[in-house]
Design a protein around this motif. Structure first.
Motif, mmCIF file in Angstrom:
data_model
loop_
_atom_site.group_PDB
_atom_site.id
_atom_site.type_symbol
_atom_site.label_atom_id
_atom_site.label_comp_id
_atom_site.label_asym_id
_atom_site.label_seq_id
_atom_site.Cartn_x
_atom_site.Cartn_y
_atom_site.Cartn_z
ATOM 1 N N ARG A 186 0.843 -1.200 0.000
ATOM 2 C CA ARG A 186 0.000 0.000 0.000
ATOM 3 C C ARG A 186 0.873 1.242 0.000
ATOM 4 N NH1 ARG A 186 -4.839 -2.216 0.922
ATOM 5 N NH2 ARG A 186 -4.971 -4.062 2.221
ATOM 6 N N VAL A 210 0.629 5.847 -1.085
ATOM 7 C CA VAL A 210 -0.198 7.001 -1.424
ATOM 8 C C VAL A 210 0.604 7.893 -2.359
ATOM 9 C CG1 VAL A 210 -1.384 9.039 -0.511
ATOM 10 C CG2 VAL A 210 -1.392 6.899 0.803
ATOM 11 N N ILE A 255 -3.782 10.039 -3.062
ATOM 12 C CA ILE A 255 -4.649 8.938 -3.499
ATOM 13 C C ILE A 255 -4.003 7.620 -3.093
ATOM 14 C CG2 ILE A 255 -5.752 7.795 -5.458
ATOM 15 C CD1 ILE A 255 -5.578 10.525 -6.904
ATOM 16 N N TYR A 296 -3.200 3.667 -3.121
ATOM 17 C CA TYR A 296 -3.114 2.581 -4.094
ATOM 18 C C TYR A 296 -2.612 1.329 -3.384
ATOM 19 C CZ TYR A 296 -3.168 6.319 -7.582
ATOM 20 O OH TYR A 296 -3.501 7.403 -8.342
ATOM 21 N N SER A 297 -2.831 0.190 -4.011
ATOM 22 C CA SER A 297 -2.232 -1.050 -3.522
ATOM 23 C C SER A 297 -1.924 -1.939 -4.720
ATOM 24 C CB SER A 297 -3.139 -1.764 -2.524
ATOM 25 O OG SER A 297 -4.337 -2.162 -3.137
ATOM 26 N N ILE A 298 -0.782 -2.605 -4.625
ATOM 27 C CA ILE A 298 -0.346 -3.529 -5.677
ATOM 28 C C ILE A 298 0.084 -4.823 -5.008
ATOM 29 C CG2 ILE A 298 1.334 -3.951 -7.515
ATOM 30 C CD1 ILE A 298 1.579 -0.977 -7.907
ATOM 31 N N VAL A 324 7.698 2.151 -6.629
ATOM 32 C CA VAL A 324 6.910 3.184 -5.945
ATOM 33 C C VAL A 324 7.804 4.372 -5.600
ATOM 34 C CG1 VAL A 324 5.663 3.737 -3.816
ATOM 35 C CG2 VAL A 324 5.102 1.657 -5.082
#
Length: 104
Positions: free
Chosen positions: A22, A24, A28, A30-32, A47
């Motif tokens: 996780r 930001v 916003i 996000y998670s991958i 990231v």
């Protein structure tokens, strides 16, 4: 006992692979999820890279709504430049090998 421990370790390993990373970006979340091709460490590196690129546009004063597309184009251009840098010499070498290896 060893089988139970091995199963626990395998389950832990499997859950590590499926635990989403996780983060930001520009407020916003996000998670991958890691995959066999993209480890959690790889995701962390990507990231950080994207956040750094976004921050550079932010520091230049660009409107936050435009920053993601500017960063995407900047990264795409970087990829294009790397492809040109590496593919051209490789393609030249392949062409030379084809010429040498083709029978008369």
């Amino acid at each position: 006992m060893q089988e139970e421990q091995r199963t626990e370790e395998e389950n832990q390993s499997d859950s590590d692979k499926t635990t989403a990373i996780r983060f930001v970006v520009l407020g916003i979340p996000y998670s991958i999820r890691p995959t066999e091709e993209l480890s959690a460490e790889d995701i962390d590196v990507l990231v950080a890279y994207v956040k750094n690129r976004i921050e550079s546009f932010r520091q230049k004063g660009y409107d936050e709504s435009r920053i993601p597309i500017l960063a995407a184009f900047d990264i795409a251009n970087e990829l294009r430049e790397l492809q040109k840098f590496y593919e051209l010499p490789i393609n030249r070498a392949i062409d030379k090998l084809k010429f040498v290896l083709e029978p008369d």
